[in-house]
Design a protein around this motif. Structure first.
Motif, short mmCIF file in Angstrom:
data_model
loop_
_atom_site.label_atom_id
_atom_site.label_comp_id
_atom_site.label_asym_id
_atom_site.label_seq_id
_atom_site.Cartn_x
_atom_site.Cartn_y
_atom_site.Cartn_z
N UNK A 108 0.85 -1.19 0.00
CA UNK A 108 0.00 0.00 0.00
C UNK A 108 0.89 1.24 0.00
N UNK A 109 0.32 2.36 -0.34
CA UNK A 109 1.05 3.63 -0.25
C UNK A 109 2.18 3.73 -1.24
N UNK A 110 3.39 3.60 -0.75
CA UNK A 110 4.60 3.73 -1.56
C UNK A 110 5.57 2.61 -1.19
N UNK A 111 6.23 2.06 -2.21
CA UNK A 111 7.29 1.08 -2.00
C UNK A 111 8.48 1.50 -2.85
N UNK A 112 9.64 1.65 -2.21
CA UNK A 112 10.81 2.15 -2.92
C UNK A 112 12.00 1.24 -2.70
N UNK A 113 12.88 1.18 -3.68
CA UNK A 113 14.17 0.52 -3.55
C UNK A 113 14.08 -0.91 -3.07
N UNK A 114 14.73 -1.17 -1.93
CA UNK A 114 14.77 -2.51 -1.39
C UNK A 114 13.42 -3.09 -1.08
N UNK A 133 5.59 2.54 -7.06
CA UNK A 133 6.74 1.68 -6.81
C UNK A 133 7.94 2.25 -7.55
N UNK A 134 9.07 2.36 -6.86
CA UNK A 134 10.23 3.00 -7.46
C UNK A 134 11.51 2.21 -7.30
N UNK A 135 12.39 2.32 -8.32
CA UNK A 135 13.67 1.63 -8.26
C UNK A 135 14.65 2.33 -7.32
N UNK A 168 16.03 4.31 -12.75
CA UNK A 168 15.42 4.68 -11.48
C UNK A 168 13.94 4.98 -11.62
N UNK A 169 13.24 4.12 -12.34
CA UNK A 169 11.85 4.41 -12.72
C UNK A 169 10.91 4.44 -11.52
N UNK A 170 9.89 5.25 -11.65
CA UNK A 170 8.73 5.25 -10.77
C UNK A 170 7.56 4.68 -11.55
N UNK A 174 -0.67 0.24 -11.99
CA UNK A 174 -1.06 -0.35 -13.27
C UNK A 174 0.16 -0.68 -14.12
N UNK A 175 1.15 0.22 -14.14
CA UNK A 175 2.37 -0.06 -14.90
C UNK A 175 3.12 -1.24 -14.31
N UNK A 176 3.14 -1.32 -12.98
CA UNK A 176 3.82 -2.44 -12.32
C UNK A 176 3.14 -3.76 -12.64
#
Length: 263
Positions: A108-114, A133-135, A168-170, A174-176
């Motif tokens: 939920x919310x935001x998930x980044x990196x690791x 979701x971000x790299x 380093x895409x965000x 839907x894209x994920x």
């Protein structure tokens, strides 16, 4: 066991809730998390009653990923600190990967990196529709850890995972989903409930067979065809020796639902 960065709650239905629990900080992967994920994974590995794991998080974010503020306070010794932190982190991730119990993630919310790498290593990933979701790694001049090159490539394909990491895409939810990074898009308010329902369903299945399949999948594209076939045979033999396999065959012959016990 008390944790600073996690909660571990093992329910009577066989589902272990592994919860990222530093909500005020955004559930970062800090020193406490790196240490405690190994401890929690070890605790799960020692429990025969754990038949599925639900990975979720408290607070507005799933996880902001690596603790950049922690990095900034140790710049002069950071390479050696990373060696220490990843020791526990990678032990925990490896232990989770070797569990018999399937792992279901609720993002939920935001998930980044690791955090994205951790979720990508789960067997099923449920994601809220408004999630980002971000790299993240290369945006601060870093590469990735915790097996993210493997888990991301396994889900997205090598070329797509490379692009995700290099740029380093965000990604929107839907894209994920289109990229294979998540399995199911659900309404934000329902993501934990949907993921928990899947974990409960898996917890009623043939746990030892699930474990054999989970471990086989980690070598599916790297072991070579003949080696993989032999590993499949050995896994099948181990699965066939379980009480659940006997029950599965009996239930099929008797035209009734199988009652698996995870042994």
């Amino acid at each position: 066991m008390h944790y600073e960065s996690l909660q571990l709650d093992i329910r009577d239905n066989g589902v272990a809730h592994l919860v990222l629990n530093q909500p005020a900080l955004g559930n970062p992967f800090n020193a406490a998390f790196c240490r405690e994920i190994a401890e929690a994974a070890g605790a799960l590995a020692g429990r025969r009653d754990v038949r599925a794991v639900l990975l979720r998080a408290n607070g507005p974010y799933f996880s902001v990923g690596g603790d950049i503020k922690m990095f900034s306070r140790t710049l002069d010794t950071l390479p050696e600190q990373i060696r220490t932190w990843t020791g526990g982190l990678h032990l925990g991730v490896a232990r989770l990967a070797r569990l018999d119990a399937p792992i279901v993630a609720a993002i939920h919310g935001t998930a980044m990196g690791g955090a994205v790498g951790l979720a990508a290593g789960c067997d099923l990933v449920y994601c809220g529709r408004s999630v980002t979701l971000g790299a993240a790694y290369t945006t601060i001049g870093y590469t990735c850890d915790m097996g993210a090159t493997f888990t991301l490539a396994s889900r997205m394909g090598l070329a797509r995972a490379r692009r995700f990491l290099l740029l380093g895409e965000l990604l929107s939810a839907e894209q994920a989903e289109r990229a294979g990074l998540v399995d199911y898009l659900v309404d934000d308010a329902a993501v934990v409930a949907e993921a928990e329902a899947a974990a409960i369903r898996l917890a009623s299945g043939p746990t030892r067979a699930y474990g054999e399949l989970r471990r086989l999948m980690t070598s599916a594209l790297g072991a070579g065809f003949e080696r993989q076939m032999e590993d499949e045979v050995q896994g099948l033999i181990r699965a066939a020796s379980t009480a659940d396999a006997r029950e599965g065959i009996s239930a099929f012959i008797e035209w009734r639902p199988a009652q698996f016990r995870g042994r």
